[in-house]
Design a protein around this motif. Structure first.
Motif, PDB file in Angstrom:
ATOM      1  N   LEU A 185       0.787  -1.029   0.529  1.00 37.81           N
ATOM      2  CA  LEU A 185       0.021  -0.122   0.024  1.00 37.81           C
ATOM      3  C   LEU A 185       1.362   1.337   0.010  1.00 37.81           C
ATOM      4  N   ILE A 186       1.857   1.260   0.733  1.00 34.42           N
ATOM      5  CA  ILE A 186       3.098   2.131   0.490  1.00 34.42           C
ATOM      6  C   ILE A 186       3.232   2.428  -0.531  1.00 34.42           C
ATOM      7  N   GLU A 187       4.133   1.131  -0.998  1.00 35.91           N
ATOM      8  CA  GLU A 187       5.015   1.199  -2.116  1.00 35.91           C
ATOM      9  C   GLU A 187       4.288   2.128  -3.625  1.00 35.91           C
ATOM     10  N   GLU A 188       2.498   1.882  -3.119  1.00 31.66           N
ATOM     11  CA  GLU A 188       1.517   2.098  -4.390  1.00 31.66           C
ATOM     12  C   GLU A 188       0.853   3.792  -3.868  1.00 31.66           C
ATOM     13  N   TRP A 189       1.000   4.566  -2.719  1.00 26.39           N
ATOM     14  CA  TRP A 189       0.570   5.150  -2.804  1.00 26.39           C
ATOM     15  C   TRP A 189       0.774   6.216  -1.770  1.00 26.39           C
ATOM     16  N   GLY A 190       2.271   5.722  -1.677  1.00 18.98           N
ATOM     17  CA  GLY A 190       3.317   6.481  -0.945  1.00 18.98           C
ATOM     18  C   GLY A 190       2.434   6.867   0.196  1.00 18.98           C
ATOM     19  N   GLU A 206      10.207  18.944 -22.469  1.00 17.54           N
ATOM     20  CA  GLU A 206      10.685  17.955 -21.976  1.00 17.54           C
ATOM     21  C   GLU A 206      11.736  18.999 -20.675  1.00 17.54           C
ATOM     22  N   TRP A 207      11.761  20.100 -20.887  1.00 13.17           N
ATOM     23  CA  TRP A 207      12.059  21.175 -20.331  1.00 13.17           C
ATOM     24  C   TRP A 207      10.683  21.250 -18.947  1.00 13.17           C
ATOM     25  N   ILE A 208       9.515  21.062 -19.080  1.00 12.22           N
ATOM     26  CA  ILE A 208       8.918  21.471 -18.717  1.00 12.22           C
ATOM     27  C   ILE A 208       8.725  20.263 -17.657  1.00 12.22           C
ATOM     28  N   LEU A 209       9.082  18.405 -18.117  1.00 13.25           N
ATOM     29  CA  LEU A 209       8.558  17.568 -17.615  1.00 13.25           C
ATOM     30  C   LEU A 209       9.929  17.627 -16.389  1.00 13.25           C
ATOM     31  N   ARG A 210      11.480  18.471 -16.691  1.00 17.28           N
ATOM     32  CA  ARG A 210      11.867  18.621 -15.480  1.00 17.28           C
ATOM     33  C   ARG A 210      11.504  18.068 -14.715  1.00 17.28           C
ATOM     34  N   PHE A 211      10.532  19.759 -13.984  1.00 17.37           N
ATOM     35  CA  PHE A 211      10.412  19.775 -12.827  1.00 17.37           C
ATOM     36  C   PHE A 211       9.229  18.301 -11.818  1.00 17.37           C
ATOM     37  N   GLU A 212       9.822  18.305 -10.455  1.00 18.51           N
ATOM     38  CA  GLU A 212       8.966  16.850 -10.228  1.00 18.51           C
ATOM     39  C   GLU A 212       8.391  16.475  -9.591  1.00 18.51           C
ATOM     40  N   ASP A 213       7.691  17.701  -9.196  1.00 15.67           N
ATOM     41  CA  ASP A 213       6.257  18.259  -8.891  1.00 15.67           C
ATOM     42  C   ASP A 213       5.001  17.987  -9.543  1.00 15.67           C
ATOM     43  N   PHE A 214       5.754  17.385 -10.682  1.00 21.27           N
ATOM     44  CA  PHE A 214       4.611  17.386 -12.368  1.00 21.27           C
ATOM     45  C   PHE A 214       3.823  17.220 -12.454  1.00 21.27           C
ATOM     46  N   GLY A 215       4.451  15.312 -12.186  1.00 21.53           N
ATOM     47  CA  GLY A 215       3.392  13.696 -11.671  1.00 21.53           C
ATOM     48  C   GLY A 215       1.990  13.642 -10.036  1.00 21.53           C
ATOM     49  N   LEU A 216       3.109  13.887  -9.736  1.00 17.63           N
ATOM     50  CA  LEU A 216       3.129  14.385  -8.169  1.00 17.63           C
ATOM     51  C   LEU A 216       1.724  14.962  -7.492  1.00 17.63           C
ATOM     52  N   ILE A 217       1.280  15.851  -8.416  1.00 13.88           N
ATOM     53  CA  ILE A 217       0.188  16.504  -7.982  1.00 13.88           C
ATOM     54  C   ILE A 217      -2.007  16.222  -8.514  1.00 13.88           C
ATOM     55  N   TYR A 270      -2.460  10.198  -6.509  1.00 10.31           N
ATOM     56  CA  TYR A 270      -1.969   9.935  -5.562  1.00 10.31           C
ATOM     57  C   TYR A 270      -1.585   8.494  -5.770  1.00 10.31           C
ATOM     58  N   SER A 271      -1.914   8.152  -6.249  1.00 11.61           N
ATOM     59  CA  SER A 271      -1.161   6.272  -6.554  1.00 11.61           C
ATOM     60  C   SER A 271       0.707   6.689  -6.612  1.00 11.61           C
ATOM     61  N   LEU A 272       1.199   6.128  -6.652  1.00 10.42           N
ATOM     62  CA  LEU A 272       3.148   6.486  -6.913  1.00 10.42           C
ATOM     63  C   LEU A 272       2.643   5.363  -7.503  1.00 10.42           C
ATOM     64  N   ARG A 273       2.993   4.465  -8.526  1.00 14.56           N
ATOM     65  CA  ARG A 273       2.885   3.556  -9.660  1.00 14.56           C
ATOM     66  C   ARG A 273       2.047   4.837 -10.994  1.00 14.56           C
ATOM     67  N   ARG A 274       0.878   4.913 -10.333  1.00 12.72           N
ATOM     68  CA  ARG A 274      -0.061   5.777 -11.079  1.00 12.72           C
ATOM     69  C   ARG A 274       0.955   6.715 -12.344  1.00 12.72           C
ATOM     70  N   LYS A 290       4.343   6.933 -11.552  1.00 10.90           N
ATOM     71  CA  LYS A 290       5.145   6.309 -12.601  1.00 10.90           C
ATOM     72  C   LYS A 290       5.098   5.510 -13.644  1.00 10.90           C
ATOM     73  N   ARG A 291       3.797   5.570 -13.977  1.00  9.22           N
ATOM     74  CA  ARG A 291       3.149   5.174 -15.299  1.00  9.22           C
ATOM     75  C   ARG A 291       2.905   6.193 -15.833  1.00  9.22           C
ATOM     76  N   THR A 292       2.544   7.245 -14.956  1.00  8.14           N
ATOM     77  CA  THR A 292       2.144   8.435 -15.985  1.00  8.14           C
ATOM     78  C   THR A 292       4.200   9.280 -16.805  1.00  8.14           C
ATOM     79  N   ARG A 293       4.399   9.035 -15.051  1.00  4.80           N
ATOM     80  CA  ARG A 293       5.601  10.003 -16.353  1.00  4.80           C
ATOM     81  C   ARG A 293       6.248   8.941 -17.062  1.00  4.80           C
ATOM     82  N   GLU A 294       6.697   7.878 -17.716  1.00  4.99           N
ATOM     83  CA  GLU A 294       6.617   6.805 -18.198  1.00  4.99           C
ATOM     84  C   GLU A 294       5.877   7.173 -19.442  1.00  4.99           C
TER      85      GLU A 294
END
Lengths: 152, 681
Positions: free
Chosen positions: A134-139, B569-580, B583-587, B589-593
């Protein structure tokens, strides 16, 4: 365990022997001598559930039953009782079974504890893995606020 | 003043693969004011240029008159320096690119180098054939094209060849209009104004400068040499320009008529190109009526213990004295003097109309604040004499020169603050309608009101930067990222940013600044208003990537621009871009790709679709809520398991005892059954 219960148990045991002795004294004698470990254990078993007494009693009885069956086959007599009691094998059988019961009583809880501990540990590992997933997925946002603060 | 240290690097600079410019080979005799000239070699086979060339290297704070460049190139007649090409190049000693203008070298020398020079008077035939006719031809063309030269002065003339029979007019585009014009060659009003604020001017101003130049050529020297600007202006006020510049020198009757026509101080009675053409064709030029404002009064008005016979001069004194002059300006004495001594009923009526309300306001309110007092002064004076430049807090300017002055004073805090005050206080709108409408051809009152609002809004796309671009529609975007790309159209901004990222590598800073927003706001129109509103509404430090991406995606879509992979690519360089958004980190990551994949395609709108995908966002939010609940549930189970682990010995003893009993009972039952069976059998 209350000693009151133990006293009742001893009382019932003695009463049963007295009643038995009134019409089959050889059987009562064999039972008294053969089930002596059970009688002793009932007196020293202070646990509420009396698992020791029951376990030891069952096994002790298993050791006595074959001799009761031998005694009862033609007709119960003191001669047979003496011959049985004079054989060390008889004693070994009756008291050995009682000892086995005692062994079972002490061993089985430990085996159960080990098995249950393994099961619980496996369960904890699984739960931990779920949490990690869950943490890996959602942080860390997925953590409850208090937990997050503590971890932070 | 040379802003650039060209001696630090002497390598030749190439312009458009055609011209090799040599920073180590200056040509001071071809300088144009402060604009330095350098040797140029034509290395292109494509362009056929007969004579040798020189380059004028502009200075960043002196905004060239780029809006007339293409027209000037088209209107070349052989009577002025021939503009060959222009463009931006890196220049030794300059942190940014500079604009250079390639001209053909004149065949002869400069007419004069400085005002000190004394030459043999030019004969009348040469003056008419060699000076008047070619310059008239140029000015007529310029007048038809609706612009003026504004750099006519003796130092900006060259002999066409060594025969010295005919002249070439120098250039007038590498610096703001009339920036290098001395007070001598400017009309009285224009000479009062800061050089950067002289505005576009008109052919009438060129005619005046031509008159001064002719006067010099005719008498071979400058009679005002060594005098300060103030002295020159005062002399012209008191004696009139003709008398001041000719100083009683004898002039032929024919030329006297021309010079008197050229040097009239009232621009409304001054000669124009058509007058000159009529005169050259031996026809009688039409006579302009004389304006009463230039008549002297019958008795003087005493102001600050100084007598004034000239209304214009008095108004100028009021301007210079500031709000303290309001007492006099609003007095009945002044009104009576205008009406009776000056004999100007029309002007007196204007004074009466405008001062009545102002007088009441001024008398009632003692706490009239400083800016309001200056505005009131500007309002009254500009209505009484609309030909004077505007004057606010000691700064004289023409409205059309305000934009150039903003650029000129970009690094001068005090000047910039004053200009901001002029805009915020909406000082220009105090001018009468005839000025507000005549100088730009449209109603400027609304325009300046809008500018005041822009300055007050300290948001993206507004502020003083917006005013700079609104007032200078031909100024290229001043953003540090794309300064060197000389972006003049909003459609070029993204392409320039893309090129910048491609060429110079992606910088650490964000590809956006106030200049970019203001430039787009000023040039795109209504669509940009919506984009900028969205930008300001949603802009926060943690959302800026998406907001800017949306802003740029709209521009790319609006102008149907080619793919911009480097900018993406320049705009994408900023780390806050995909996170905002997720919630899902995997998503994420996938979105970043996915974003990286789409960035390479360079369509900003596609990137936005990935980030903005509503259904996915909804799923993500729901999933997150579920995950939070699951986590809490797992935590509870875990806690329970740990509790069980702590009491496992105790509970196992209980369970074990129970199991032992069951085992014993089972074995007992088996024994009993066996024995019973044995007995029965």
């Amino acid at each position: 365990m209350s000693s009151k219960k133990n006293k009742i148990f001893v009382f019932i045991f003695v009463l049963a022997l007295i009643l038995l002795s009134s019409f089959a004294l050889p059987i009562a004698l064999l039972c008294f001598l053969g089930l002596l470990p059970t009688l002793v254990s009932s007196m020293i078993d202070f646990e509420k559930q009396h698992y020791l007494t029951y376990t030891l009693g069952c096994f002790n009885l298993c050791g006595v039953i074959p001799y009761l069956e031998k005694l009862c086959r033609p007709k119960p007599s003191f001669e047979i009782v003496w011959s049985l009691l004079s054989s060390p094998f008889s004693w070994l059988m009756m008291y050995g079974m009682a000892a086995l019961g005692l062994g079972v009583y002490f061993m089985i809880p430990k085996i159960v504890a080990v098995i249950r501990k393994n099961i619980l540990e496996a369960e904890l590992k699984t739960l931990e893995k779920y949490k990690q997933d869950l943490i890996e997925e959602w942080g860390e946002k997925v953590l409850p606020p208090l937990e997050g603060i503590e971890e932070g | 003043m040379d802003l650039f240290d060209s001696s630090s690097d002497t390598k030749a600079v190439i312009l458009k693969d055609s011209f090799q410019i040599f920073p180590d080979k200056p040509l001071p005799h071809l300088d144009s004011g402060l604009i330095k000239a350098y040797e140029v070699q034509n290395i292109s086979n494509r362009m056929e240029v007969s004579s040798s060339l020189f380059a004028l290297v502009s200075q960043p704070h002196l905004s060239p008159r780029l809006h007339i460049f293409s027209t000037i190139k088209r209107l070349q007649t052989g009577n002025s320096l021939s503009l060959v090409d222009w463009g931006g190049i890196p220049w030794p000693g300059s942190p940014q690119y500079v604009l250079v203008f390639i001209y053909e070298k004149p065949g002869g020398t400069r007419f004069i180098e400085k005002w000190d020079d004394v030459i043999a008077p030019i004969s009348e035939p040469i003056l008419i054939k060699g000076f008047l006719e070619p310059i008239t031809e140029i000015l007529t063309l310029y007048e038809h094209a609706m612009f003026s030269h504004r750099s006519i002065r003796p130092m900006n003339l060259f002999w066409k060849d060594n025969t010295r029979k005919s002249i070439l007019l120098g250039e007038g585009v590498s610096a703001p209009s009339a920036f290098f014009q001395d007070a001598i060659v400017e009309s009285i009003e224009s000479a009062m104004v800061h050089p950067s604020a002289r505005g576009n001017g008109s052919t009438v101003d060129d005619i005046y400068s031509l008159g001064v130049t002719l006067a010099y050529a005719l008498i071979g020297k400058c009679l005002l040499n060594g005098k300060t600007d103030e002295e020159i202006i005062e002399l012209k006020w008191s004696k009139g320009s003709y008398t001041t510049l000719l100083g009683g020198q004898r002039v032929s009757q024919a030329l006297e008529e021309v010079l008197r026509g050229f040097l009239r101080d009232d621009p409304r009675t001054r000669w124009t190109c058509s007058h000159l053409q009529s005169w050259l064709a031996n026809k009688k030029p039409p006579v302009n009526s004389v304006n009463s404002l230039y008549r002297l009064a019958s008795r003087p008005y005493i102001y600050n213990n100084k007598p004034f016979l000239n209304l214009k001069l008095l108004i100028w004194e009021f301007y210079k004295a500031g709000p303290s002059s309001l007492q006099d300006l609003l007095s009945l004495d002044f009104y009576n003097w205008v009406l009776r001594s000056c004999g100007q009923d029309e002007t007196a009526e204007i004074v009466k109309q405008n001062t009545k309300h102002a007088r009441e306001q001024f008398e009632k309110s003692n706490d009239i604040n400083h800016s309001d007092a200056h505005k009131l002064l500007l309002r009254l004076c500009s209505r009484i004499d609309p030909t004077l430049p505007l004057f606010y807090k000691g700064f004289a300017f023409y409205m059309s020169g305000l934009g150039v002055t903003l650029i000129y004073s970009m690094k001068d805090v005090n000047m910039r603050s004053l200009l901001t005050d002029i805009i915020v206080q909406n000082a220009c709108s105090q001018a009468p309608d005839e000025i507000l409408i005549s100088q730009r051809g449209d109603d400027l009152s609304l325009f300046f009101k809008k500018l005041a609002q822009y300055v007050r809004l300290n948001e993206w796309g507004f502020s003083i930067e917006r005013c700079i671009y609104e007032l200078n529609k031909f100024l290229h975007c001043q953003s540090d990222y794309i300064y060197n790309y000389f972006v003049f159209r909003p459609s070029q901004i993204l392409e320039a940013l893309n090129a910048f990222a491609k060429k110079d590598g992606i910088p650490e800073s964000f590809p956006f600044d106030r200049h970019i927003a203001a430039f787009i706001g000023a040039h795109v129109g209504h669509a940009a208003t919506v984009w900028i509103a969205e930008l300001n509404e949603n802009y926060q430090e943690n959302t800026k990537a998406v907001v800017i991406l949306r802003f740029y995606a709209q521009i790319q879509d609006h102008f149907k621009l080619e793919p911009l992979p480097y900018l993406a690519e320049w705009i994408l360089r900023f780390e806050d871009f995909g996170l905002i958004n997720f919630y899902s980190l995997r998503r994420i990551k996938r979105t970043r790709e996915n974003l990286k994949k789409y960035a390479k395609q360079g369509i900003l709108k596609n990137l936005l679709i990935i980030i903005d995908y509503y259904k996915e966002k909804q799923e993500d939010a729901l999933g997150f809520e579920l995950a939070k609940r699951n986590y809490q549930h797992i935590s509870l189970l875990e806690k329970k398991a740990y509790d069980n682990l702590e009491t496992i010995e105790e509970s196992s003893k209980r369970i074990g005892g129970y199991v032992s009993v069951i085992t014993g009972v089972i074995i007992l039952v088996c024994f009993i059954s066996y024995s019973v069976l044995k007995l029965v059998i």
